[in-house]
Design a protein around this motif. Structure first.
Motif, short mmCIF file in Angstrom:
data_model
loop_
_atom_site.label_atom_id
_atom_site.label_comp_id
_atom_site.label_asym_id
_atom_site.label_seq_id
_atom_site.Cartn_x
_atom_site.Cartn_y
_atom_site.Cartn_z
N LEU A 1 1.86 7.19 19.74
CA LEU A 1 3.28 6.98 19.44
C LEU A 1 3.36 5.86 18.41
O LEU A 1 3.09 4.69 18.72
CB LEU A 1 4.07 6.63 20.69
CG LEU A 1 5.57 6.38 20.47
CD1 LEU A 1 6.26 7.64 19.97
CD2 LEU A 1 6.23 5.88 21.75
N THR A 2 3.70 6.20 17.18
CA THR A 2 3.72 5.22 16.10
C THR A 2 4.76 4.15 16.36
O THR A 2 5.87 4.43 16.80
CB THR A 2 4.03 5.93 14.76
OG1 THR A 2 3.09 6.97 14.55
CG2 THR A 2 3.95 4.95 13.61
N ARG B 1 -7.99 0.15 12.12
CA ARG B 1 -6.72 0.34 12.80
C ARG B 1 -6.41 -0.90 13.61
O ARG B 1 -7.30 -1.66 13.98
CB ARG B 1 -6.75 1.57 13.70
CG ARG B 1 -7.88 1.54 14.74
CD ARG B 1 -7.68 2.63 15.78
NE ARG B 1 -7.86 3.95 15.24
CZ ARG B 1 -9.01 4.62 15.27
NH1 ARG B 1 -10.09 4.06 15.80
NH2 ARG B 1 -9.08 5.83 14.78
N CYS B 2 -5.11 -1.10 13.89
CA CYS B 2 -4.72 -2.27 14.69
C CYS B 2 -4.61 -1.95 16.16
O CYS B 2 -4.22 -2.80 16.95
CB CYS B 2 -3.41 -2.85 14.16
SG CYS B 2 -2.01 -1.72 14.24
N THR B 3 -4.90 -0.71 16.57
CA THR B 3 -4.85 -0.28 17.97
C THR B 3 -6.12 0.47 18.30
O THR B 3 -6.57 1.29 17.49
CB THR B 3 -3.64 0.64 18.22
OG1 THR B 3 -2.45 -0.02 17.81
CG2 THR B 3 -3.52 1.01 19.69
N GLU C 1 7.50 1.56 15.34
CA GLU C 1 8.49 1.50 14.27
C GLU C 1 8.31 0.22 13.44
O GLU C 1 8.18 -0.88 13.97
CB GLU C 1 9.89 1.55 14.87
CG GLU C 1 11.01 1.65 13.83
CD GLU C 1 12.36 1.79 14.47
OE1 GLU C 1 13.36 1.80 13.72
OE2 GLU C 1 12.42 1.91 15.72
N GLY C 2 8.29 0.39 12.12
CA GLY C 2 8.15 -0.75 11.22
C GLY C 2 6.74 -1.24 11.05
O GLY C 2 6.51 -2.25 10.38
N LYS C 3 5.76 -0.58 11.64
CA LYS C 3 4.35 -0.96 11.54
C LYS C 3 3.61 0.06 10.70
O LYS C 3 4.08 1.20 10.50
CB LYS C 3 3.72 -1.04 12.94
CG LYS C 3 4.33 -2.10 13.85
CD LYS C 3 3.93 -3.50 13.42
CE LYS C 3 4.45 -4.53 14.41
NZ LYS C 3 4.05 -5.91 14.02
N PRO C 4 2.43 -0.28 10.20
CA PRO C 4 1.62 0.71 9.47
C PRO C 4 1.28 1.89 10.36
O PRO C 4 1.32 1.80 11.59
CB PRO C 4 0.38 -0.09 9.07
CG PRO C 4 0.81 -1.51 9.10
CD PRO C 4 1.84 -1.62 10.17
N ILE C 5 0.95 3.00 9.71
CA ILE C 5 0.69 4.24 10.46
C ILE C 5 -0.51 4.13 11.39
O ILE C 5 -0.65 4.88 12.35
CB ILE C 5 0.50 5.41 9.46
CG1 ILE C 5 0.60 6.74 10.22
CG2 ILE C 5 -0.83 5.28 8.73
CD1 ILE C 5 0.65 7.94 9.31
N CYS C 6 -1.40 3.16 11.08
CA CYS C 6 -2.58 2.99 11.94
C CYS C 6 -2.26 2.17 13.18
O CYS C 6 -3.14 1.94 14.02
CB CYS C 6 -3.72 2.35 11.16
SG CYS C 6 -3.32 0.71 10.52
N CYS C 7 -1.03 1.69 13.32
CA CYS C 7 -0.62 0.93 14.49
C CYS C 7 0.27 1.81 15.37
O CYS C 7 1.31 2.29 14.91
CB CYS C 7 0.14 -0.34 14.08
SG CYS C 7 -0.85 -1.51 13.13
N TYR C 8 -0.13 2.00 16.60
CA TYR C 8 0.61 2.89 17.50
C TYR C 8 0.34 2.51 18.94
O TYR C 8 -0.58 1.73 19.26
CB TYR C 8 0.19 4.35 17.26
CG TYR C 8 -1.29 4.57 17.18
CD1 TYR C 8 -2.08 4.64 18.32
CD2 TYR C 8 -1.92 4.68 15.94
CE1 TYR C 8 -3.44 4.83 18.25
CE2 TYR C 8 -3.29 4.87 15.85
CZ TYR C 8 -4.04 4.95 17.01
OH TYR C 8 -5.40 5.12 16.93
#
Length: 397
Positions: free
Chosen positions: A75-76, A63-65, A78-85
């Motif tokens: 909170l996802t 994940r990126c977060t 916008e415009g990022k992969p689902i693993c970024c929130y």
């Protein structure tokens, strides 16, 4: 997949393990269950994963977060992969007690979120108690004024044969002082844990005792005016000078208020109420008035008696000096009106124990104003200037 393209069933997460002999095998290290509660649908045991020996760095980050710890929700972006929130703190009254929860859970009505927002704790019970500083202060003031009134009543009884006590119907003075003592005591019913019995007694007791006080003042005012008019030659008001007429005024005016209070209790009596939504993190224990119309009818009738007493006393303020008690009554009614006119907006703008404290203050201030304006000047003359307590000097006052 279902018609929306979502997984309708769960699946296992497999770890491929390469063996030294060139073969491999699968090991279950996690599960996905779309029907599980939020935050529990995806589980994985990272310690059970066996990485290829050729990896020399930390296992790859998926994940990126970083994980959102308890007390936060995802909170996802916008415009990022689902693993970024982003990790958003839960709002007041909501919690998340697991890592990476998508939504926060609302606490029950009788509970509130703690400071970390990761657990619900019982709300604080809030009411005006005898133990807190505000309750102690109001109780002390009430008892002090009660004792002062009792002392003045004792003075008037002891000096009952003196001219200043006998003037303007001493029996009305006794009734007025006793009713003021009851007014000071009735404020104590408003303090403490609201229960059914004191919720029922609060407002009716206040309404009836104050109606006795105000009707006594009205009777004293009428007595003053009647006494002056009866001295004119040929006046037919001599028969209205007895104490029976004054006491009849007190009884009839008080009876009307008593009927209003009894009707209130039979139709929609007050009751204790747990207000769980007005205070942040607390439960306000209040007395619901049952019928707000009946409550304002009680106040309206007290205002009517006050207005009549003030008008009569104001019109009679220029009577000869021997009847100057109308000046004290006029001023006492001004104090009374000022207190209760300011009470209504203040009462409506507060809540909880401060709403109760405002009404107690209004009761004590208005009753204390009547006591001070009407009886303290007389007590001063009786105790400190006894030479002025004579018919001759009374006419000069």
């Amino acid at each position: 997949m279902d018609e929306n393209g979502d997984l309708a069933i769960g699946y296992n997460i497999m770890n491929v393990i390469f063996l030294p002999d060139g073969t491999w095998k699968y090991k279950v290290v996690g599960h996905y269950n779309p029907h599980a509660p939020p935050g529990q649908d995806f589980t994985i045991d990272e310690k059970a994963i066996i990485w290829e020996s050729s990896f020399t760095q930390i296992p790859p980050q998926f994940r990126c977060t970083p994980s959102c710890r308890p007390g936060y929700r995802k909170l996802t972006k916008e415009g990022k992969p689902i693993c970024c929130y982003d990790c958003i703190p839960c709002a007041e009254g909501e919690i998340s007690n697991q890592t990476d929860m998508d939504t926060c859970t609302t606490c029950p009505d009788d509970q509130w979120s703690n400071q970390k927002r990761d657990a619900c704790i019982p709300k604080v019970i809030n009411f005006l108690s005898f133990e807190e500083p505000l309750g102690i202060a109001l109780t002390s003031i009430s008892m002090f004024l009660f004792l002062v009134t009792a002392a003045i009543l004792g003075i008037f009884i002891y000096y009952r044969d003196t001219p200043i006590v006998r003037a303007n119907n001493q029996h009305l003075s006794y009734i007025l002082l006793i009713s003021l003592m009851l007014c000071f005591l009735c404020s104590l019913i408003f303090i403490g844990h609201p229960q059914e019995i004191n919720c029922i007694l609060r407002q009716p007791t206040f309404g009836i005792t104050f109606s006795i006080t105000l009707s006594s003042i009205l009777a004293k005012t009428i007595t003053v005016v009647t006494a002056f008019q009866a001295k004119k030659p040929g006046s037919k008001l001599q028969k209205w000078m007895g104490s029976r007429v004054s006491i009849s005024i007190v009884l009839s005016c008080s009876l009307i208020q008593t009927v209003l209070c009894l009707a209130w209790l039979f139709i929609a009596p007050p009751f204790p109420y747990l207000n769980m939504r007005s205070g942040t993190g607390m439960i306000l224990i209040e007395c619901n008035e049952g019928s707000i119309v009946a409550f304002y009818c009680i106040l309206g009738y007290l205002g009517f008696l006050t207005g009549i007493s003030f008008i009569v006393a104001f019109l009679a303020r220029n009577l000869p000096d021997s009847f100057n008690e109308t000046k004290y009554i006029t001023f006492s009614m001004l104090v009374f009106c000022s207190v209760w006119i300011s009470f209504i907006p203040t009462y409506l703008s507060t809540k909880g124990k401060y709403m109760v404290a405002v009404e107690i203050f209004a009761i004590l201030a208005s009753s204390g104003g009547i006591l001070g304006c009407i009886f303290l000047p007389k007590s001063y003359i009786i105790l400190l200037r006894p030479e002025r307590n004579s018919k001759k000097d009374l006419r000069k006052m």
